[in-house]
Write an enzyme that holds these catalytic residues in place. Structure first.
Site, mmCIF file in Angstrom:
data_model
loop_
_atom_site.group_PDB
_atom_site.id
_atom_site.type_symbol
_atom_site.label_atom_id
_atom_site.label_comp_id
_atom_site.label_asym_id
_atom_site.label_seq_id
_atom_site.Cartn_x
_atom_site.Cartn_y
_atom_site.Cartn_z
ATOM 1 N N ALA A 1 0.862 -1.178 0.000
ATOM 2 C CA ALA A 1 0.000 0.000 0.000
ATOM 3 C C ALA A 1 0.903 1.233 0.000
ATOM 4 C CB ALA A 1 -0.859 -0.017 1.259
ATOM 5 N N GLY B 1 0.464 -5.173 0.433
ATOM 6 C CA GLY B 1 -0.616 -5.079 -0.558
ATOM 7 C C GLY B 1 -0.177 -5.576 -1.930
ATOM 8 N N GLU C 1 -0.592 -9.204 -1.722
ATOM 9 C CA GLU C 1 -2.040 -9.451 -1.631
ATOM 10 C C GLU C 1 -2.687 -9.306 -3.005
ATOM 11 O OE1 GLU C 1 -2.327 -6.605 1.670
ATOM 12 O OE2 GLU C 1 -3.333 -8.171 2.806
ATOM 13 N N GLU D 1 3.686 -6.099 6.928
ATOM 14 C CA GLU D 1 2.884 -5.074 7.602
ATOM 15 C C GLU D 1 3.165 -4.997 9.098
ATOM 16 O OE1 GLU D 1 1.825 -7.088 5.253
ATOM 17 O OE2 GLU D 1 0.367 -6.097 3.936
HETATM 18 C C1 3H9 Z 1 0.474 -2.551 3.261
HETATM 19 O O1 3H9 Z 1 0.746 -2.965 2.176
HETATM 20 C C2 3H9 Z 1 -0.876 -2.673 3.879
HETATM 21 C C3 3H9 Z 1 -1.792 -3.580 3.131
HETATM 22 O O2 3H9 Z 1 -1.738 -4.904 3.652
HETATM 23 C C4 3H9 Z 1 -3.164 -3.095 3.432
HETATM 24 C C5 3H9 Z 1 -3.971 -2.708 2.342
HETATM 25 C C6 3H9 Z 1 -5.401 -2.334 2.801
HETATM 26 N N1 3H9 Z 1 4.649 3.446 0.238
HETATM 27 O O3 3H9 Z 1 13.327 1.625 1.182
HETATM 28 P P1 3H9 Z 1 13.829 2.434 0.060
HETATM 29 C C7 3H9 Z 1 9.518 4.884 -0.454
HETATM 30 S S1 3H9 Z 1 1.595 -1.716 4.222
HETATM 31 C C8 3H9 Z 1 5.158 4.643 -0.021
HETATM 32 O O4 3H9 Z 1 14.891 3.420 0.308
HETATM 33 P P2 3H9 Z 1 14.949 0.096 -1.191
HETATM 34 C C9 3H9 Z 1 10.537 5.155 0.638
HETATM 35 O O5 3H9 Z 1 9.983 5.949 1.648
HETATM 36 C C10 3H9 Z 1 3.043 -1.693 3.224
HETATM 37 N N2 3H9 Z 1 6.475 4.890 -0.168
HETATM 38 O O6 3H9 Z 1 14.265 1.524 -1.191
HETATM 39 C C11 3H9 Z 1 11.643 5.828 -0.135
HETATM 40 O O7 3H9 Z 1 11.267 7.179 -0.334
HETATM 41 P P3 3H9 Z 1 12.380 8.333 -0.359
HETATM 42 C C12 3H9 Z 1 3.718 -3.002 3.150
HETATM 43 C C13 3H9 Z 1 7.301 3.856 -0.041
HETATM 44 O O8 3H9 Z 1 15.190 -0.233 -2.596
HETATM 45 C C14 3H9 Z 1 11.589 5.112 -1.485
HETATM 46 O O9 3H9 Z 1 10.304 4.516 -1.571
HETATM 47 N N3 3H9 Z 1 4.954 -2.858 2.419
HETATM 48 C C15 3H9 Z 1 6.831 2.574 0.250
HETATM 49 O O10 3H9 Z 1 16.064 0.064 -0.209
HETATM 50 C C16 3H9 Z 1 12.632 4.048 -1.638
HETATM 51 O O11 3H9 Z 1 12.544 3.162 -0.527
HETATM 52 C C17 3H9 Z 1 6.105 -2.579 3.064
HETATM 53 O O12 3H9 Z 1 6.179 -2.518 4.271
HETATM 54 C C18 3H9 Z 1 5.443 2.373 0.382
HETATM 55 N N4 3H9 Z 1 4.911 1.174 0.650
HETATM 56 O O13 3H9 Z 1 13.833 -0.891 -0.597
HETATM 57 C C19 3H9 Z 1 7.309 -2.381 2.187
HETATM 58 N N5 3H9 Z 1 7.897 1.740 0.336
HETATM 59 O O14 3H9 Z 1 13.271 7.991 -1.515
HETATM 60 C C20 3H9 Z 1 8.032 -1.110 2.555
HETATM 61 C C21 3H9 Z 1 8.979 2.488 0.098
HETATM 62 O O15 3H9 Z 1 11.585 9.566 -0.500
HETATM 63 N N6 3H9 Z 1 9.136 -0.820 1.674
HETATM 64 N N7 3H9 Z 1 8.637 3.764 -0.126
HETATM 65 O O16 3H9 Z 1 13.105 8.225 0.971
HETATM 66 C C22 3H9 Z 1 10.312 -1.510 1.751
HETATM 67 O O17 3H9 Z 1 10.486 -2.448 2.497
HETATM 68 C C23 3H9 Z 1 11.423 -1.027 0.870
HETATM 69 O O18 3H9 Z 1 11.135 0.293 0.484
HETATM 70 C C24 3H9 Z 1 11.640 -1.860 -0.426
HETATM 71 C C25 3H9 Z 1 12.680 -1.143 -1.335
HETATM 72 C C26 3H9 Z 1 12.170 -3.254 -0.052
HETATM 73 C C27 3H9 Z 1 10.362 -2.005 -1.214
#
Ligand code: 3H9
Length: 696
Positions: free
Chosen positions: A62, A101, A104, A124
């Site tokens: 999400a 998400g 999902e 999450e």
């Molecule tokens: C969810 O999905 C809830 C659902 O179940 C419910 C639905 C109803 N959204 O980490 P990085 C940004 S909860 C918005 O440095 P990497 C991050 O802030 C979500 N922004 O890159 C950063 O911004 P900035 C479940 C996001 O390559 C930029 O992207 N998912 C999101 O080292 C780069 O990020 C997670 O918990 C996001 N979801 O790692 C995954 N994710 O450049 C969370 C990242 O401005 N994300 N950003 O600082 C991660 O674990 C890592 O970002 C990922 C990439 C592995 C994807």
């Protein structure tokens, strides 16, 4: 049509492509685009649909920047419902990370293919949330409730091969050929007349489940994720998957998702997520700063820290050369490193072959000349300025001119260390936290002359060895230990005023810390601080009227240095780290109060917590004002990743904002009235409190 989702036809296959950099999050326009594209695909003459993403990853979840704002339609379930009800096979083509998400969404497709480097998971829980897009209902139906519980409670993503083995991924396709592989898989499905595999309808694995697994999981989560709400609610949801029909289970998941989404815990954990990413940014560093390639690393010192630091590089596949002053110390250090790896192998984390591979990356030397080919040195010798200067002067002559010289000092002046070299621009602090191969935090100490290139390279190294690097400035103790000094001092004063070690530790443990200050001292070794205090000639060198507490010195004078000597503030049984209150220490403390003429009193848990938290916050504010930390959230990251501050409280500065800075300031002023020698309210705290503002 949404700008971030496109629908095209490739012959008889419909291709839905998401392009929402940087991580293809499910922002409202993506949800809208998916809904429209799948609707179009449903109504045309294609035989199957492939969902694929551009850029570096499949949908990573999400859009968490949308949390806390009114939800813009369509909602997740509407979009996902359209995908799952497609009248022809939908195949998710996964690269990068399909998280939250994202996974999902993929679980609503009828089949999933992935490249070997992909990872999938429901993280999450690490944000204080639970999977709220049907993940808690679909994953158990696909892989069984026990495997689903493990994945959802830990939040740890699975590698593609593992996901394939358990059935989350149906086929692994060649790395460079994802789209082609997915199309071929889709055509094969149609040719074979494969059914539309709707995960919601797979009930075999969630029928007749022994519900005792949920109680066991609750108990286990209470131990390993003590104080965290989200893991418990995740378990409730997976249990619902096994006891309720799909739609009712989904409704329960939705209700609990809304509950955790509006909790303080998820606000705190989301704060830490963004704080960690903000910490990677150095405000004045030009965007085009180049980094140096670090291929080989030298470590000075094979002690506990040196050995642990070496393991980080080895784990990342980088060869290291460890230098010691004697063969005996070298052998001892390398035996510890090997022992650590062998213990991990016993626990099943590595194979015996991997242990040998890792040990094969370690070479050792007794001669500085053996460091001529390394690109980065991390010095981890005894914490003494003269010793460090001598080491750096030697390193300056034996290493390549472009080699970065890093010191693992936890308190000393990095600029003074740099001054003995001809390359102060290449000198930097890398403050690892013990155990160095486990703790995620790395304080990166920027000296007055450290170049941007050195700084950016060190940040890149931190990322490569999977540390959370936070850039801090030079001062005694930098950010973490400087604040800890005030916190520790208050803990000591509480002892002389009426507490016992278990009272102070108990209050902090109850707040959610992994351990209290006394148990932490016992773990780290009380002699380290004792030696530093002796070096500073305390209390003699303190200004007139300054408060000094000698309980820690007295404990060390008894030869009680903590766990390593079987006794410190507590006593320890052989081979067991459980702290046991010790009447000898209670007597020592009570006598000490008597000696100082202090009438001991009963001190409440609230007062203990307030004193310790105010000490951290007040010093944090001073550090912020002095520019030693770039932002309040950096301090939070340091405390959560380096000092066991509970992530669900968001770090000390976020916690202060939650309490309200006006209230915090009033309490600090009250404490300063009681004890002006140890409390001086931070001007920044005063200013923000008076202006009704927060740290963040
Ligand atoms: C969810 O999905 C809830 C659902 O179940 C419910 C639905 C109803 N959204 O980490 P990085 C940004 S909860 C918005 O440095 P990497 C991050 O802030 C979500 N922004 O890159 C950063 O911004 P900035 C479940 C996001 O390559 C930029 O992207 N998912 C999101 O080292 C780069 O990020 C997670 O918990 C996001 N979801 O790692 C995954 N994710 O450049 C969370 C990242 O401005 N994300 N950003 O600082 C991660 O674990 C890592 O970002 C990922 C990439 C592995 C994807």
């Amino acid at each position: 049509m949404s700008h971030s989702v496109t629908y095209t036809k490739d012959g008889d296959i419909g291709i839905i492509a998401v392009n929402n950099p940087p991580v293809n999050a499910l922002s409202h326009h993506v949800r809208q685009g998916l809904l429209e594209s799948f609707t179009e695909a449903n109504n045309d003459d294609t035989i199957a649909t492939v969902l694929i993403c551009g850029g570096r990853t499949f949908i990573a979840g999400a859009d968490i920047t949308e949390f806390g704002k009114p939800l813009r339609p369509p909602d997740f379930l509407e979009t996902m419902g359209i995908i799952e009800s497609l009248s022809k096979p939908a195949v998710a083509a996964i690269h990068g990370t399909a998280l939250g998400g994202g996974l999902e969404t993929a679980l609503c497709c009828h089949y999933r293919v992935a490249v070997p480097s992909a990872r999938v998971g429901l993280p999450e829980v690490t944000l204080g949330l639970l999977p709220g897009g049907g993940g808690t209902q679909r994953l158990p139906r696909l892989i069984g409730p026990e495997a689903a519980l493990a994945a959802i409670i830990s939040g740890t993503p699975m590698k593609a091969d593992q996901a394939h083995a358990v059935g989350v991924i149906d086929q692994i396709v060649a790395e460079a050929n994802l789209l082609e592989g997915a199309k071929a898989f889709a055509r094969q499905l149609v040719a074979e007349g494969a059914k539309l595999n709707k995960v919601r309808d797979l009930n075999d694995k969630v029928t007749g489940v022994d519900l005792a697994i949920f109680d066991a999981a609750r108990k286990q989560a209470n131990k390993t994720r003590r104080g965290f709400e989200a893991p418990q609610r995740c378990i409730d949801c997976v249990e619902a998957a096994c006891t309720l029909p799909f739609d009712e289970g989904l409704a329960k998941e939705q209700a609990l998702f809304r509950q955790v989404l509006t909790s303080n815990q998820s606000a705190s954990q989301l704060h830490i997520f963004f704080a960690e990413r903000a910490a990677a940014k150095v405000n004045d560093m030009p965007k085009d700063t180049e980094t140096l390639g670090i291929k080989k690393v030298g470590i000075i010192g094979a002690g506990t820290m040196g050995g642990g630091i070496a393991m980080n590089f080895v784990n990342a596949g980088m060869p290291v050369t460890i230098l010691e002053t004697s063969q005996e110390f070298l052998d001892k250090g390398l035996t510890v490193v090997r022992g650590n790896y062998e213990r991990s192998a016993k626990r099943g984390r590595f194979t015996a072959e991997q242990v040998e591979q890792r040990m094969g990356l370690v070479t050792s030397t007794l001669d500085y000349a053996g460091l001529g080919d390394v690109d980065l040195i991390v010095e981890a010798v005894f914490e003494n300025m003269d010793v460090k200067k001598e080491v750096f002067a030697k390193l300056d002559t034996v290493t390549k001119p472009e080699c970065i010289l890093a010191t693992n000092t936890s308190t000393l002046d990095v600029d003074e260390i740099a001054s003995v070299t001809k390359r102060p621009d290449k000198v930097i602090g890398t403050h690892f936290f013990s155990p160095a191969n486990v703790m995620r935090l790395l304080e990166i100490v920027r000296g007055a002359k450290t170049s941007f290139e050195t700084l950016a390279t060190t940040q890149a190294v931190a990322k490569a060895i999977q540390k959370v690097g936070v850039v801090v400035g030079v001062c005694d103790g930098f950010v973490g230990n400087r604040m800890l000094h005030q916190y520790g001092a208050q803990a000591q004063y509480l002892l002389e005023e009426g507490c016992l070690p278990q009272d102070v530790d108990g209050a902090v443990y109850e707040l959610g810390f992994a351990m209290g200050p006394m148990a932490m001292g016992d773990l780290a070794g009380l002699d380290v601080g004792w030696r530093i205090r002796q070096g500073k000639d305390l209390p003699a060198s303190l200004p007139e009227g300054a408060r000094y507490n000698a309980i820690a010195d007295r404990v060390c004078e008894l030869g009680r240095y903590g766990q390593k000597t079987g006794a410190g503030y507590y006593r320890y049984e052989q081979g067991d780290r459980t702290p046991h209150p010790d009447p000898a220490i209670e007597e020592l403390i009570i006598n000490y109060s008597k000696e100082k003429g202090i009438e001991r009193r009963t001190i409440s848990r609230e007062e203990i917590v307030e004193r310790l938290m105010c000490a951290l916050i007040n010093e944090g504010a001073k550090i912020l004002e002095a520019g030693i930390a770039q932002r309040a959230s950096d301090i939070d990251v340091i405390y959560v990743y380096g000092y066991g501050f509970p992530a669900y409280l968001g770090g000390p500065m976020f916690y202060a904002d939650t309490v309200g800075l006006k209230k915090v300031y009033e309490r600090v002023c009250f404490l300063a009235e009681q004890d002006p020698a140890s409390w001086q309210p931070a001007p920044l705290l005063k200013k923000l409190a008076e202006e009704g503002r927060t740290f963040h």
